[in-house]
Design a protein around this motif. Structure first.
Motif, PDB file in Angstrom:
ATOM      1  N   LEU A 186       0.814  -1.215   0.000  1.00 16.86           N
ATOM      2  CA  LEU A 186       0.000   0.000   0.000  1.00 16.86           C
ATOM      3  C   LEU A 186       0.846   1.263   0.000  1.00 16.86           C
ATOM      4  O   LEU A 186       0.394   2.331  -0.427  1.00 16.86           O
ATOM      5  CB  LEU A 186      -0.932  -0.005   1.217  1.00 16.86           C
ATOM      6  N   GLN A 187       2.072   1.155   0.456  1.00 13.35           N
ATOM      7  CA  GLN A 187       2.986   2.300   0.460  1.00 13.35           C
ATOM      8  C   GLN A 187       3.761   2.415  -0.844  1.00 13.35           C
ATOM      9  O   GLN A 187       4.596   3.307  -0.981  1.00 13.35           O
ATOM     10  CB  GLN A 187       3.945   2.189   1.645  1.00 13.35           C
ATOM     11  N   SER A 188       3.486   1.525  -1.773  1.00 14.69           N
ATOM     12  CA  SER A 188       4.191   1.519  -3.052  1.00 14.69           C
ATOM     13  C   SER A 188       3.206   1.810  -4.187  1.00 14.69           C
ATOM     14  O   SER A 188       2.048   2.139  -3.951  1.00 14.69           O
ATOM     15  CB  SER A 188       4.855   0.153  -3.275  1.00 14.69           C
ATOM     16  N   ASP A 189       3.688   1.639  -5.413  1.00  8.57           N
ATOM     17  CA  ASP A 189       2.890   1.963  -6.597  1.00  8.57           C
ATOM     18  C   ASP A 189       2.444   0.710  -7.337  1.00  8.57           C
ATOM     19  O   ASP A 189       2.207   0.752  -8.537  1.00  8.57           O
ATOM     20  CB  ASP A 189       3.726   2.855  -7.520  1.00  8.57           C
ATOM     21  N   VAL A 190       2.337  -0.424  -6.645  1.00  9.97           N
ATOM     22  CA  VAL A 190       1.963  -1.671  -7.312  1.00  9.97           C
ATOM     23  C   VAL A 190       0.602  -1.535  -7.992  1.00  9.97           C
ATOM     24  O   VAL A 190      -0.257  -0.796  -7.534  1.00  9.97           O
ATOM     25  CB  VAL A 190       1.952  -2.853  -6.325  1.00  9.97           C
ATOM     26  N   PHE A 191       0.422  -2.265  -9.089  1.00  6.52           N
ATOM     27  CA  PHE A 191      -0.836  -2.131  -9.834  1.00  6.52           C
ATOM     28  C   PHE A 191      -1.924  -3.054  -9.308  1.00  6.52           C
ATOM     29  O   PHE A 191      -3.102  -2.882  -9.653  1.00  6.52           O
ATOM     30  CB  PHE A 191      -0.610  -2.383 -11.326  1.00  6.52           C
ATOM     31  N   TYR A 192      -1.553  -4.022  -8.462  1.00  8.67           N
ATOM     32  CA  TYR A 192      -2.551  -4.967  -7.967  1.00  8.67           C
ATOM     33  C   TYR A 192      -2.159  -5.450  -6.578  1.00  8.67           C
ATOM     34  O   TYR A 192      -0.988  -5.779  -6.327  1.00  8.67           O
ATOM     35  CB  TYR A 192      -2.661  -6.166  -8.910  1.00  8.67           C
ATOM     36  N   ILE A 193      -3.139  -5.498  -5.682  1.00  7.86           N
ATOM     37  CA  ILE A 193      -2.960  -6.065  -4.346  1.00  7.86           C
ATOM     38  C   ILE A 193      -4.125  -7.008  -4.097  1.00  7.86           C
ATOM     39  O   ILE A 193      -5.287  -6.613  -4.206  1.00  7.86           O
ATOM     40  CB  ILE A 193      -2.929  -4.990  -3.244  1.00  7.86           C
ATOM     41  N   GLY A 194      -3.822  -8.260  -3.776  1.00 10.84           N
ATOM     42  CA  GLY A 194      -4.857  -9.233  -3.472  1.00 10.84           C
ATOM     43  C   GLY A 194      -4.566  -9.905  -2.145  1.00 10.84           C
ATOM     44  O   GLY A 194      -3.405 -10.131  -1.792  1.00 10.84           O
ATOM     45  N   ALA A 195      -5.619 -10.218  -1.403  1.00 14.81           N
ATOM     46  CA  ALA A 195      -5.457 -10.846  -0.097  1.00 14.81           C
ATOM     47  C   ALA A 195      -6.483 -11.967   0.050  1.00 14.81           C
ATOM     48  O   ALA A 195      -7.691 -11.736  -0.054  1.00 14.81           O
ATOM     49  CB  ALA A 195      -5.620  -9.830   1.022  1.00 14.81           C
ATOM     50  N   LEU A 196      -5.986 -13.171   0.296  1.00  5.17           N
ATOM     51  CA  LEU A 196      -6.853 -14.331   0.457  1.00  5.17           C
ATOM     52  C   LEU A 196      -7.617 -14.256   1.774  1.00  5.17           C
ATOM     53  O   LEU A 196      -7.075 -13.815   2.784  1.00  5.17           O
ATOM     54  CB  LEU A 196      -6.003 -15.606   0.420  1.00  5.17           C
ATOM     55  N   GLY A 197      -8.867 -14.715   1.760  1.00  5.12           N
ATOM     56  CA  GLY A 197      -9.644 -14.753   2.993  1.00  5.12           C
ATOM     57  C   GLY A 197     -11.099 -14.393   2.734  1.00  5.12           C
ATOM     58  O   GLY A 197     -11.433 -13.767   1.718  1.00  5.12           O
ATOM     59  N   SER A 198     -11.946 -14.776   3.652  1.00  7.40           N
ATOM     60  CA  SER A 198     -13.368 -14.478   3.542  1.00  7.40           C
ATOM     61  C   SER A 198     -13.636 -12.988   3.781  1.00  7.40           C
ATOM     62  O   SER A 198     -12.735 -12.229   4.163  1.00  7.40           O
ATOM     63  CB  SER A 198     -14.139 -15.289   4.581  1.00  7.40           C
ATOM     64  N   LYS A 199     -14.896 -12.582   3.589  1.00 10.52           N
ATOM     65  CA  LYS A 199     -15.258 -11.189   3.858  1.00 10.52           C
ATOM     66  C   LYS A 199     -15.043 -10.843   5.325  1.00 10.52           C
ATOM     67  O   LYS A 199     -14.600  -9.739   5.658  1.00 10.52           O
ATOM     68  CB  LYS A 199     -16.715 -10.941   3.460  1.00 10.52           C
ATOM     69  N   LYS A 200     -15.362 -11.785   6.209  1.00 10.68           N
ATOM     70  CA  LYS A 200     -15.151 -11.539   7.635  1.00 10.68           C
ATOM     71  C   LYS A 200     -13.662 -11.406   7.947  1.00 10.68           C
ATOM     72  O   LYS A 200     -13.242 -10.515   8.694  1.00 10.68           O
ATOM     73  CB  LYS A 200     -15.759 -12.674   8.445  1.00 10.68           C
ATOM     74  N   THR A 201     -12.847 -12.278   7.344  1.00 16.27           N
ATOM     75  CA  THR A 201     -11.396 -12.189   7.525  1.00 16.27           C
ATOM     76  C   THR A 201     -10.871 -10.865   7.001  1.00 16.27           C
ATOM     77  O   THR A 201     -10.016 -10.227   7.625  1.00 16.27           O
ATOM     78  CB  THR A 201     -10.702 -13.351   6.794  1.00 16.27           C
ATOM     79  N   HIS A 202     -11.408 -10.424   5.859  1.00 16.66           N
ATOM     80  CA  HIS A 202     -10.940  -9.171   5.268  1.00 16.66           C
ATOM     81  C   HIS A 202     -11.326  -7.981   6.141  1.00 16.66           C
ATOM     82  O   HIS A 202     -10.544  -7.031   6.291  1.00 16.66           O
ATOM     83  CB  HIS A 202     -11.515  -9.011   3.864  1.00 16.66           C
ATOM     84  N   ALA A 203     -12.523  -8.019   6.730  1.00  6.02           N
ATOM     85  CA  ALA A 203     -12.936  -6.926   7.616  1.00  6.02           C
ATOM     86  C   ALA A 203     -11.988  -6.824   8.811  1.00  6.02           C
ATOM     87  O   ALA A 203     -11.594  -5.721   9.212  1.00  6.02           O
ATOM     88  CB  ALA A 203     -14.370  -7.146   8.082  1.00  6.02           C
ATOM     89  N   SER A 204     -11.615  -7.958   9.369  1.00  6.52           N
ATOM     90  CA  SER A 204     -10.661  -7.956  10.482  1.00  6.52           C
ATOM     91  C   SER A 204      -9.303  -7.447  10.035  1.00  6.52           C
ATOM     92  O   SER A 204      -8.626  -6.720  10.762  1.00  6.52           O
ATOM     93  CB  SER A 204     -10.524  -9.373  11.052  1.00  6.52           C
ATOM     94  N   ARG A 205      -8.934  -7.815   8.831  1.00  5.13           N
ATOM     95  CA  ARG A 205      -7.659  -7.358   8.273  1.00  5.13           C
ATOM     96  C   ARG A 205      -7.634  -5.838   8.148  1.00  5.13           C
ATOM     97  O   ARG A 205      -6.645  -5.177   8.519  1.00  5.13           O
ATOM     98  CB  ARG A 205      -7.462  -8.011   6.904  1.00  5.13           C
ATOM     99  N   LEU A 206      -8.707  -5.266   7.631  1.00  2.00           N
ATOM    100  CA  LEU A 206      -8.768  -3.816   7.469  1.00  2.00           C
ATOM    101  C   LEU A 206      -8.702  -3.106   8.816  1.00  2.00           C
ATOM    102  O   LEU A 206      -8.094  -2.029   8.934  1.00  2.00           O
ATOM    103  CB  LEU A 206     -10.041  -3.416   6.725  1.00  2.00           C
ATOM    104  N   GLU A 207      -9.305  -3.688   9.822  1.00  2.00           N
ATOM    105  CA  GLU A 207      -9.242  -3.082  11.150  1.00  2.00           C
ATOM    106  C   GLU A 207      -7.807  -3.050  11.665  1.00  2.00           C
ATOM    107  O   GLU A 207      -7.355  -2.057  12.241  1.00  2.00           O
ATOM    108  CB  GLU A 207     -10.150  -3.845  12.116  1.00  2.00           C
ATOM    109  N   ARG A 208      -7.072  -4.117  11.437  1.00  2.00           N
ATOM    110  CA  ARG A 208      -5.658  -4.130  11.842  1.00  2.00           C
ATOM    111  C   ARG A 208      -4.855  -3.089  11.071  1.00  2.00           C
ATOM    112  O   ARG A 208      -3.972  -2.420  11.630  1.00  2.00           O
ATOM    113  CB  ARG A 208      -5.059  -5.523  11.626  1.00  2.00           C
ATOM    114  N   LEU A 209      -5.153  -2.944   9.791  1.00  2.00           N
ATOM    115  CA  LEU A 209      -4.439  -1.957   8.983  1.00  2.00           C
ATOM    116  C   LEU A 209      -4.765  -0.539   9.437  1.00  2.00           C
ATOM    117  O   LEU A 209      -3.901   0.347   9.413  1.00  2.00           O
ATOM    118  CB  LEU A 209      -4.761  -2.150   7.502  1.00  2.00           C
ATOM    119  N   ARG A 210      -6.009  -0.303   9.841  1.00  2.00           N
ATOM    120  CA  ARG A 210      -6.353   1.002  10.410  1.00  2.00           C
ATOM    121  C   ARG A 210      -5.510   1.282  11.642  1.00  2.00           C
ATOM    122  O   ARG A 210      -4.960   2.380  11.807  1.00  2.00           O
ATOM    123  CB  ARG A 210      -7.835   1.043  10.793  1.00  2.00           C
TER     124      ARG A 210
END
Length: 245
Positions: free
Chosen positions: A163-187
């Motif tokens: 996210l601190q770089s200029d990559v053209f694609y970022i993908g993260a494996l996991g369910s919607k619930k897992t992704h919501a938890s992931r975003l909270e950690r990133l916040r």
């Protein structure tokens, strides 16, 4: 072409640095344009920078009109790169597919039992922690990053670096619930809310994929869409607020 520009261009290509050679067709004047983080290109007028960036993304040259006449933008892109974080079964399927599509693949996994030459023959491997490996790799506009481990200690540092770089694609494996938890950690790690829209999570196109190979196909297809049709394939806005229980 002046000797200095030629030598610099050769060095840029040897170091796999994306660069655009801009030539004013009326005068023959030339300059090299370089990426500068997420701000576009430096040492150029905004319109020229935007056109050069677009040419890099499309991976083909173009000519634009300027106040000084037509300007030819010739693209010298390094190979596409795919950084896979997590030497799991999906990675074993995705590596050869991405290589066939023209990607140079790097697999990062500090767990040497997973990230081994026996499981990934002929592939560039890193057993460093992702933040250290990403610092060395210097991901750029020609790079895709996919995290696959479900382990926050491994995935999160890689996502922060991406996210601190200029990559053209970022993908993260996991369910919607897992992704919501992931975003909270990133916040909590200080990542700005607007950056979350860059993450494809759950990763891959929605094609009903079940097996590692099918999931790999969905990921590569989504990467291709992001590379070739970035506006149409942008992720949906990330949910705001605390992660769902």
């Amino acid at each position: 072409m002046k000797k200095g520009i030629l030598e610099q261009l050769q060095q840029d290509r040897a170091e796999k640095r994306p660069v655009v050679l801009a030539t004013f067709l009326k005068t023959g004047e030339q300059r090299l344009l370089y990426l500068y983080g997420k701000k576009g290109l430096k040492d150029s007028e905004p319109r020229i920078g935007e056109a050069a960036r677009a040419a890099m993304l499309e991976d083909r040259p173009r000519t634009i009109e300027t106040d000084d006449g037509p300007l030819f933008l010739n693209v010298f892109n390094p190979p596409l790169r795919l950084v896979l974080v997590g030497a799991v079964h999906i990675a074993q399927a995705l590596v050869p597919m991405a290589q066939l599509a023209g990607y140079e693949v790097i697999v990062i996994d500090p767990r040497s039992a997973f990230g081994s030459a026996e499981r990934f023959p002929g592939v560039q491997l890193s057993n460093d922690w992702p933040d250290e490996a990403m610092a060395q790799l210097k991901p750029d506009i020609r790079t895709a990053v996919v995290t696959l481990t479900h382990d926050p200690k491994i995935d999160d540092p890689a996502l922060i670096a991406a996210l601190q770089s200029d990559v053209f694609y970022i993908g993260a494996l996991g369910s919607k619930k897992t992704h919501a938890s992931r975003l909270e950690r990133l916040r909590e790690a200080g990542i700005a809310e607007h950056e979350f829209s860059r993450i494809h999570g759950p990763v891959g196109l929605t094609i009903g994929a079940k097996s590692p190979a099918e999931i790999a196909i969905s990921i590569l297809a989504q990467m291709t869409a992001s590379l070739r049709q970035p506006a149409a394939s942008a992720p949906a806005p990330a949910p705001a607020g605390p992660a769902a229980a």
